[in-house]
Design an enzyme around this catalytic site. Structure first.
Site, mmCIF file in Angstrom:
data_model
loop_
_atom_site.group_PDB
_atom_site.id
_atom_site.type_symbol
_atom_site.label_atom_id
_atom_site.label_comp_id
_atom_site.label_asym_id
_atom_site.label_seq_id
_atom_site.Cartn_x
_atom_site.Cartn_y
_atom_site.Cartn_z
ATOM 1 C CE LYS B 100 -3.106 2.744 2.791
ATOM 2 N NZ LYS B 100 -3.873 2.885 4.037
ATOM 3 N N GLY B 161 -8.242 9.006 9.220
ATOM 4 C CA GLY B 161 -8.587 9.160 10.630
ATOM 5 C C GLY B 161 -9.648 10.199 10.917
ATOM 6 C CG ASN B 210 -6.487 1.140 11.378
ATOM 7 O OD1 ASN B 210 -5.290 0.966 11.225
ATOM 8 N ND2 ASN B 210 -7.053 0.814 12.528
ATOM 9 C CB THR B 211 -9.592 5.505 12.669
ATOM 10 O OG1 THR B 211 -8.288 5.699 12.122
ATOM 11 C CG2 THR B 211 -9.679 6.224 14.000
#
Lengths: 65, 266
Positions: B100, B161, B210-211
């Site tokens: 990535k 995020g 993710n977050t």
């Protein structure tokens, strides 16, 4: 010899990158290395001689996003 | 549940939810959340290892137990050189040529530095990497990444995020139309399952986040929730949603309406 290891100035007696990893206790660890910004494969660490003011990076797997 | 299989560089991936492994309250919750999400591809990273710390070893053992594909990132890299060297170190560590690719322009927005991204992608593709570029939704950049050899594109939904969802849905829709045959992944900025479902309804192939899971009050429950939303969004895309219209259109038959008078029809 004075080198920069992971961003910090360090003194070492290690002559090669492989020796340096050994003195840091990384002998059997899953690590990867770079010298002066260039990747050094595990197989070439023993042949990679350290020089004064080398910039060494030693990294390991970590969580990522 | 989806009829069509998701493939990256010829490898079939059983889930359209790709999740990051950072920020979880504990390794156990990370592991449980991944299981609950049914994700089969997780992102990982490399970081400096202190002498005798051995912290990478424990994480590596955990990842191996999860039995998932790993996608190492180059998070935090700001130059082509940093990104290329980090990718090379990650390839050796994680034993995969998938990467990535992140080249970051700005600490506050974490937006991609697209000029460096294209150059790094070209170098890494030439070295045999399978590059997953974290990018803006700019079509010109996308074309250059494809020309550089990228077979997957990963435009941001919103800054990493931020949990803002799809900041520019028009551009994401345009990108989907422009690249009908390239796997497209919305990467970053997703906050809630509805954001992910919206991208999937547009025809995006997968979601990387993710977050949103790691920082939820209950990451395990949130992992399951995202899995359901992404399945629902994909099925909806395959089912071809109706076209929206400006005016109402009765769903109940007008013919036979009790008390019907012609005056009621406008």
């Amino acid at each position: 010899m004075r080198i920069t290891l992971n961003g910090e100035i360090t003194h070492t007696r290690a002559k090669t990158l492989d020796e340096l990893c050994g003195t840091l206790g990384h002998g059997l660890d899953k690590i990867a290395t770079a010298r002066n910004g260039d990747f050094v494969p595990a197989a070439l660490r023993a042949k990679t001689h350290l020089s004064e003011n080398d910039q060494i990076e030693i990294v390991a797997p970590r969580q990522g996003g | 549940m989806s009829e069509q299989a998701l493939k990256f560089y010829g490898t079939q991936i059983a889930s359209r939810l790709l999740i990051g492994t950072a920020l979880y309250p504990s390794p156990q919750i990370l592991s449980d959340a991944i299981h609950a999400s049914q994700s089969k591809l997780v992102t990982v990273s490399v970081r400096r290892e202190a002498a005798r710390a051995r912290s990478g070893q424990g994480f590596w053992e955990l990842i191996k137990q999860l039995d998932v594909h790993v996608l190492p990132n180059t998070a935090g890299c700001k130059t082509v050189k940093e990104a290329v060297t980090t990718a090379q170190m990650a390839r050796e560590l994680f034993e995969t040529d998938w990467v990535k690719l992140e080249v970051i322009a700005n600490d506050d927005t974490l937006q991609p530095e697209v000029f460096g991204l294209v150059e790094a992608a070209r170098i890494l593709n030439d070295e045999g990497f399978k590059v997953f570029p974290y990018m803006t939704e700019d079509l010109g950049v996308a074309e250059k990444l494809v020309a550089a050899g990228c077979e997957v594109l990963m435009p941001w939904g919103a800054p990493i995020g931020s949990g803002q969802g799809l900041a520019n849905p028009l551009a994401l829709r345009t990108m989907r139309s422009y690249f009908p045959d390239i796997p497209l992944v919305v990467d970053a900025g997703i906050g809630k399952p509805s954001h992910a479902a919206r991208a999937m309804e547009m025809g995006y192939d997968a979601i990387l986040l993710n977050t949103a899971i790691a920082k939820a009050g209950d990451p395990v429950k949130m992992g399951k929730s995202f899995a359901m939303a992404i399945d629902a969004g994909r099925l909806a895309y395959e089912a071809e949603p109706m076209e929206p219209r400006d005016m109402a259109s009765p769903s109940t038959p007008v013919a036979g309406t009790p008390f019907f008078k012609i005056d009621n029809v406008s």
